[in-house]
Scaffold this motif. Structure first.
Motif, PDB file in Angstrom:
ATOM      1  N   GLU A  76      78.175  20.408  60.630  1.00  0.00           N
ATOM      2  CA  GLU A  76      77.120  19.944  61.523  1.00  0.00           C
ATOM      3  C   GLU A  76      75.866  19.523  60.771  1.00  0.00           C
ATOM      4  OE1 GLU A  76      77.400  19.453  64.790  1.00  0.00           O
ATOM      5  OE2 GLU A  76      79.502  20.024  64.570  1.00  0.00           O
ATOM      6  N   VAL A  77      75.809  19.788  59.457  1.00  0.00           N
ATOM      7  CA  VAL A  77      74.646  19.417  58.650  1.00  0.00           C
ATOM      8  C   VAL A  77      75.118  18.817  57.334  1.00  0.00           C
ATOM      9  CG1 VAL A  77      73.173  21.216  59.641  1.00  0.00           C
ATOM     10  CG2 VAL A  77      74.458  21.683  57.542  1.00  0.00           C
ATOM     11  N   ILE A  78      74.222  18.087  56.697  1.00  0.00           N
ATOM     12  CA  ILE A  78      74.411  17.651  55.308  1.00  0.00           C
ATOM     13  C   ILE A  78      73.399  18.416  54.471  1.00  0.00           C
ATOM     14  CG2 ILE A  78      73.980  15.765  53.695  1.00  0.00           C
ATOM     15  CD1 ILE A  78      75.306  13.882  55.501  1.00  0.00           C
ATOM     16  N   ARG A  79      73.873  19.100  53.461  1.00  0.00           N
ATOM     17  CA  ARG A  79      72.979  19.823  52.548  1.00  0.00           C
ATOM     18  C   ARG A  79      72.639  18.897  51.394  1.00  0.00           C
ATOM     19  NH1 ARG A  79      76.955  23.574  54.031  1.00  0.00           N
ATOM     20  NH2 ARG A  79      76.120  25.202  55.424  1.00  0.00           N
ATOM     21  N   GLU A 134      68.586  20.920  54.797  1.00  0.00           N
ATOM     22  CA  GLU A 134      69.767  20.932  55.657  1.00  0.00           C
ATOM     23  C   GLU A 134      69.477  19.959  56.794  1.00  0.00           C
ATOM     24  OE1 GLU A 134      71.132  24.672  57.005  1.00  0.00           O
ATOM     25  OE2 GLU A 134      71.863  25.315  55.038  1.00  0.00           O
ATOM     26  N   VAL A 135      70.061  18.776  56.708  1.00  0.00           N
ATOM     27  CA  VAL A 135      69.787  17.709  57.666  1.00  0.00           C
ATOM     28  C   VAL A 135      70.869  17.708  58.732  1.00  0.00           C
ATOM     29  CG1 VAL A 135      69.422  15.235  57.971  1.00  0.00           C
ATOM     30  CG2 VAL A 135      68.729  16.351  55.832  1.00  0.00           C
ATOM     31  N   PRO A 136      70.509  17.940  60.007  1.00  0.00           N
ATOM     32  CA  PRO A 136      71.528  17.930  61.069  1.00  0.00           C
ATOM     33  C   PRO A 136      72.228  16.581  61.135  1.00  0.00           C
ATOM     34  CG  PRO A 136      69.439  18.806  61.885  1.00  0.00           C
ATOM     35  CD  PRO A 136      69.165  18.225  60.538  1.00  0.00           C
ATOM     36  N   ARG A 138      66.904  15.947  66.291  1.00  0.00           N
ATOM     37  CA  ARG A 138      67.206  17.044  65.368  1.00  0.00           C
ATOM     38  C   ARG A 138      68.684  17.416  65.420  1.00  0.00           C
ATOM     39  NH1 ARG A 138      61.867  18.125  66.846  1.00  0.00           N
ATOM     40  NH2 ARG A 138      60.521  18.726  65.097  1.00  0.00           N
ATOM     41  N   GLY A 139      69.463  16.620  66.142  1.00  0.00           N
ATOM     42  CA  GLY A 139      70.908  16.804  66.125  1.00  0.00           C
ATOM     43  C   GLY A 139      71.490  17.553  67.304  1.00  0.00           C
TER      44      GLY A 139
END
Length: 476
Positions: free
Chosen positions: A57-60, A65-67, A384-385
């Motif tokens: 659900e996120v990219i680190r 930590e980007v949703p 924000r996802g």
């Protein structure tokens, strides 16, 4: 290429308008491009030396930590690019070039989306721990549409700059509609805006009157920005004198549709009736075909257009950047009432624990930051996802599938229970943005109606305690 004076069937414009109307709500759907875009983003980050991994659900990315939301997937840009391509080419013959332009939107959407996500990651890295505002978020998406406009801009006999202005203008309108989709009667605003957009066409020779009106339009934009009445941005975009002729603005359907693009009008119970009158008037005043005429462009106007076009393109960024670029007005500092347990959150917010508040219900309070009024909780969480939809049992309660959400607003000593009331109270220039109250609780163990009742009681308690503490103190 459309020849001067060619008569075009109205169904081409109708289909193009329908695709634009469908593209806006369909951007909420799950993406088919996620499996392409996400590996590309991670690959580019690793290529430039940033540690990155797919967290589901996120990219680190480094310390971030980007949703990974539906906005990040790319289907929204694909739908918008396809809809814009059909829209700006609605006067073009449906030959090989037409279909090649549509096919080019698939790789263009992937490239534009990867660049957009990378830009958001760069922005959040630079401003860490802050994140971009919703306006900045949607502006970044609009910026990465611009390089691909050349792929969809038709090459007719008019000056190319006019076609580029029309295409960029349509992209700005559609990008501005995206955050409005979560507002009350957002569907009506979108439909009215598309109807008004259908009348916008670059004027080859607007003359001195058009030039004078353009300066007035620019001054009106500065006024909207200075007075912070952002609800006027959409009507302002749709009234650019360089894209309208005098005959259009005097027609009843155009006037009524423009009125319906204002959120304060759209939320009224009679707004759909107003839209029906506009539609009926458009039907009775319709022409069987619309004519596209090519008027000889004087050399003086060609030179003037070359000078005005950079100003025009800069003006398209006004609705997205004005609140960030202009100095913020005096605003109120709000802190939780004395004796109430709280801890600070990001973005000047507070997590509050009121007396008698059940442990499973959380309350976040966000005072207004800068010039902007608050968005709905649906819009706030979307970029924000998190995708929220109304619950089946209680319309005021939202859910993403696992939690309940309910919002209130504290504004100048009043407790406002809905976003419509909040918009009415903050409509006047330089109004205080107030405090946004967001309640959240797990869905297990409590139903939506019970959650709404408890939240209302707690919001009333916080309002009473805040009122006893006194009004917020102004600060620069």
């Amino acid at each position: 290429m459309t020849a001067p004076g060619t008569k075009l069937p109205l169904w081409r414009t109708g289909i193009a308008a329908g695709l634009i109307a469908l593209a806006i709500p369909l951007t909420q759907s799950r993406d088919i491009l996620a499996e392409v875009g996400r590996p590309l983003v991670i690959g580019v980050l690793k290529f430039v030396g940033v540690s990155a991994e797919d967290g589901g659900e996120v990219i680190r990315a480094g310390r971030l930590e980007v949703p990974w939301s539906r906005d990040c997937d790319g289907a929204n840009l694909l739908l918008l690019l396809l809809a814009l391509a059909v829209w700006v080419n609605r006067h073009e013959p449906m030959g090989r070039r037409y279909w090649l332009r549509l096919a080019a939107m698939f790789p263009a959407a992937i490239a534009a989306n990867v660049l957009r996500v990378l830009t958001l990651i760069a922005y959040r890295t630079i401003t860490y721990p802050a994140v971009e505002s919703p306006q900045t978020h949607y502006f970044i998406g609009f910026v990465w549409l611009i390089p691909f406009l050349a792929l969809i801009t038709p090459r007719d006999r008019r000056p190319l700059i006019l076609s580029l202005m029309e295409t960029a203008h349509a992209a700005a309108v559609v990008a501005l509609l995206a955050p409005l989709a979560g507002s009350p009667n957002g569907t009506l605003v979108s439909l009215a805006a598309i109807f008004a957009l259908s009348t916008c066409r670059g004027q080859e020779n607007p003359g001195k009157t058009g030039l004078l009106l353009s300066f007035g339009w620019l001054a009106a934009g500065l006024g909207i920005a200075l007075l912070n009445v952002e609800s006027f941005w959409l009507p302002w975009l749709l009234t650019c004198p360089l894209l309208l002729d005098g005959k259009t603005v005097r027609r009843l359907p155009w006037i009524l549709s423009l009125v319906c693009t204002h959120p304060l009008v759209a939320m009224q119970p009679w707004s759909w009736g107003l839209a029906a009158v506009a539609l009926a008037a458009a039907w009775f005043l319709r022409s069987e075909k619309e004519t596209v005429d090519a008027v000889p462009v004087p050399l003086v106007w060609k030179k003037g257009l070359a000078l005005l076009s950079p100003v025009f393109f800069a003006c398209l960024a006004f609705p997205f950047l004005a609140s960030s670029l202009l100095p913020a007005p005096t605003r109120s500092v709000w802190t939780p009432p004395e004796g109430v347990r709280s801890r600070e959150l990001g973005h000047e917010g507070y997590e509050v624990q009121l007396p008698g508040q059940p442990g499973e219900i959380g309350l976040a309070c966000y005072p207004g930051a800068g010039r902007d009024r608050h968005h709905t909780v649906k819009v706030c969480l979307k970029y924000r996802g998190v995708e929220l939809v109304p619950s089946d049992d209680e319309g005021s309660v939202m859910t993403e599938g696992e939690h309940w959400y309910r919002e209130f607003f504290l504004h100048e000593g009043r407790l406002l229970t809905g976003y419509s009331d909040y918009l009415k109270k903050t409509f006047r220039p330089r109004a205080s943005p107030g405090v946004h109250l967001i309640f959240v609780a797990p869905r297990e163990g409590i139903g939506a109606p019970e959650f709404a009742i408890v939240c209302t009681r707690l919001a009333e308690d916080l309002h009473r305690l805040s009122h006893l503490q006194g009004q917020p103190k102004p600060a620069i």
